[in-house]
Structure formats: structure tokens, C-alpha cells
Design an enzyme around this catalytic site. Structure first.
Site, PDB file in Angstrom:
ATOM      1  N   PRO A   1      -2.947   0.359   1.850  1.00 38.04           N
ATOM      2  CA  PRO A   1      -2.190  -0.880   1.774  1.00 38.04           C
ATOM      3  C   PRO A   1      -3.053  -2.106   1.562  1.00 38.04           C
ATOM      4  O   PRO A   1      -3.980  -2.348   2.313  1.00 38.04           O
ATOM      5  CB  PRO A   1      -1.516  -0.953   3.142  1.00 38.04           C
ATOM      6  CG  PRO A   1      -2.231   0.041   4.008  1.00 38.04           C
ATOM      7  CD  PRO A   1      -3.341   0.635   3.233  1.00 38.04           C
ATOM      8  N   GLU A   2      -2.708  -2.843   0.555  1.00 31.94           N
ATOM      9  CA  GLU A   2      -3.263  -4.179   0.394  1.00 31.94           C
ATOM     10  C   GLU A   2      -2.173  -5.166   0.802  1.00 31.94           C
ATOM     11  O   GLU A   2      -1.139  -4.763   1.299  1.00 31.94           O
ATOM     12  CB  GLU A   2      -3.710  -4.400  -1.058  1.00 31.94           C
ATOM     13  CG  GLU A   2      -4.778  -3.403  -1.494  1.00 31.94           C
ATOM     14  CD  GLU A   2      -5.300  -3.665  -2.896  1.00 31.94           C
ATOM     15  OE1 GLU A   2      -5.356  -4.836  -3.297  1.00 31.94           O
ATOM     16  OE2 GLU A   2      -5.642  -2.702  -3.590  1.00 31.94           O
TER      17      GLU A   2
END
Length: 271
Positions: free
Chosen positions: A2-3
Site C-alpha cells: 500500500p502506498e
DNA sequence: ATGCGGACCTGTTAGC
DNA sequence: TGCTAACAGGTCCGCA
């Protein structure tokens, strides 16, 4: 995994199920995350009511009546809303159980994520205190990047990935933004003129917003808090497209390694 | 101060 | 088919 856009997608997915809910129990099946899950989390979170769920960079914050739980998903983490009676599967390390029978369940195979607890102002928590500005606020600008870049001999991509310069930009979106701005990822940060930083800052904001609108990027297994994958993968211009034609000029996308991370770029469009 | 490599982990895939 | 090596969305830390 996840960014910023994936964390924001997660936040939007889980927040409606959490805000106003009372925590009745914290179940830590495996507390060996990036930092051990603190004992006092299990002691102090039960009985608290969740007031709000916010995000800072890639961190999620559960603000409660007595303190704040700080979570990070690392490379492989995800959060879901699950019936509390549902038997845990492999790598589902932590449950925050709510009064109405469901729980917030953290899954993280690689255990690079974390769950922390603070009763102080969370902004003063050391991990959060040193973060750079949020890219989707007024705090972020071309000037911020440009100023930080003046001291740097290293490649511009490492500047974008430095959370102390700007929070939340990871490998996918750093590559995408550099393509959009026409900048070669290895170009020394200090050797880039200000107008190009303006294009870069605009590209960062625009790619993050577009990815949030699409529900994030699912490369293999990311699902948002509502269990749905993100659709931004279809919009990636360079990331993981080695050998495929550049969507602007048709030249083959190239791949190189910069400090253990893959960079993807078009040698014709990016200088 | 910057910059680099190593560290933390498991799962999947490419290559022999 | 099976083993091994490389690689993966993050980021902190210690050492030059």
C-alpha cells in the site's frame, strides 16, 4: 502493497464501520510486527470509542476517546471489517473487536506493518513527527521538492521516496509521476531546474488523486477496506511495463535498479 | 547532513 | 516436477 492511495482507499472503506463504535477487545495472535505490538494497546484500547479515522502519509490513525492507535500496512498489510466470530486465517495477526459483533482485522504476511498506541498528540509520535508534508494539501509544493533537492546528489526518485521530504509516495507512484513529468529517475535532484520541479509536483498530485479515484492499485492482492480491488493498475503508464511500448512515443519501457528498487522509464520521453 | 547497504519477513515467480 | 534465487507495494537504522 500500500502506498498513499491504497491506504486512503482502506481508510474510506473501514471508517464508516468504525466511527462511533466502542472497542471491547483487542486480540493479538502474533504481535511480532515491525515493532512488537505494545502490551498497553490491549490494556487501554478496550472501552474506548472510536471518534475518527484519519491518515498521515501511509499511516492510519484510529482516534479514540482515550488515545490513538497508529497503524502501518508495510509491504503486505491490509485491513478488513470482519464478523468477530469468523475464524482467523493465516497471517491475520490482530483483531480490534467492536461492540456490535464485527472487528477490524489486520492481515500482514510479511509483518512489516505495525500497530502502535499513543495517548499523546499523535503528531508528536516520533514516526509521524518527522514526516514531510501531505502531498494532497497546500503544504506540498514544487518549492518543497526543489528546496530538498538542492542538497542531493542522488537520483530524483530517491527524493520522492523519502517520506521526510513528502509523505506517502511509494515506488509505483514515484515512477508514474516521473514519467508524467518527463524526468529520468536517476537524474541528480540538484541538477533539475525549478520549472521541471513544478511539473513533477503537479504530476505527484495528479497521479495520487487519480489512483484514489480508482480505488488504488491492485498488483496482486490489494483489497480496500470494503474488500474490493483497486483499478488503477489499468492506468499505469510505466510501472511493471518493462518492454512494453511507451504510451506516449512507442519506445520500449526500460527497467533499472536504484538502491534495491525497480525503476521503470521511457528513455526517449524522460531526461 | 547525505547516501548507501542491511535489516526485518513471507510468498510468488523465473530459471535451471 | 522440484530446487534455488530473485524479487515484491516500506522504511528504519547504522555506518561511511
Amino acid at each position: 502493497m500500500p502506498e498513499l492511495p491504497e491506504v486512503e482507499t482502506t481508510r474510506r472503506g473501514i471508517a464508516p464501520h468504525l466511527v462511533g463504535q466502542r472497542v471491547i477487545q483487542v486480540i493479538v495472535r502474533d504481535g511480532r510486527l515491525r515493532w512488537p505490538v505494545p502490551e498497553h494497546l490491549s490494556a487501554q484500547l478496550p472501552g474506548c470509542t472510536i471518534k475518527d479515522v484519519t491518515r498521515r502519509g501511509k499511516y492510519l490513525l484510529l482516534h479514540t476517546t482515550m488515545g490513538t492507535a497508529i497503524m502501518h500496512l508495510g509491504m503486505s498489510g491490509s485491513l478488513s471489517i470482519t464478523p468477530a466470530v469468523q475464524p482467523p486465517r493465516r497471517h491475520q495477526h490482530v483483531d480490534i473487536v467492536l461492540a456490535e459483533g464485527h472487528c477490524l482485522r489486520l492481515t500482514d504476511p510479511r509483518r512489516f506493518g505495525c500497530v502502535l498506541w499513543t495517548q499523546d498528540d499523535p503528531g508528536r509520535q516520533p514516526l509521524l513527527a518527522r514526516l514531510g508534508p501531505e502531498p494532497l494539501t497546500q503544504e506540498f509544493s514544487a518549492e518543497v521538492l526543489y528546496r530538498a533537492g538542492q542538497r542531493r546528489h542522488a537520483g530524483i526518485k530517491s527524493l520522492l521516496l523519502d517520506s521526510h521530504v513528502v509523505a506517502g509516495v511509494g515506488n509505483i507512484y514515484a515512477n508514474e509521476a516521473l514519467f508524467m513529468a518527463g524526468i529520468y529517475p536517476v537524474r541528480a535532484a540538484r541538477r533539475i531546474a525549478f520549472p521541471r520541479y513544478q511539473r513533477l509536483a503537479e504530476a505527484v498530485v495528479s497521479v495520487l488523486n487519480a489512483a484514489i479515484r480508482a480505488g488504488g492499485t491492485t498488483l496482486r492482492d490489494f483489497v480496500g477496506g470494503d474488500g474490493r480491488p483497486g483499478y488503477f493498475k489499468q492506468s499505469l503508464l510505466v510501472y511493471a511495463r518493462t518492454g512494453a511500448p511507451c504510451l506516449a512515443c512507442g519506445a520500449a519501457i526500460r527497467q533499472l535498479r536504484q538502491g534495491q528498487r525497480s525503476s521503470f522509464y521511457c528513455a526517449r520521453c524522460q531526461r
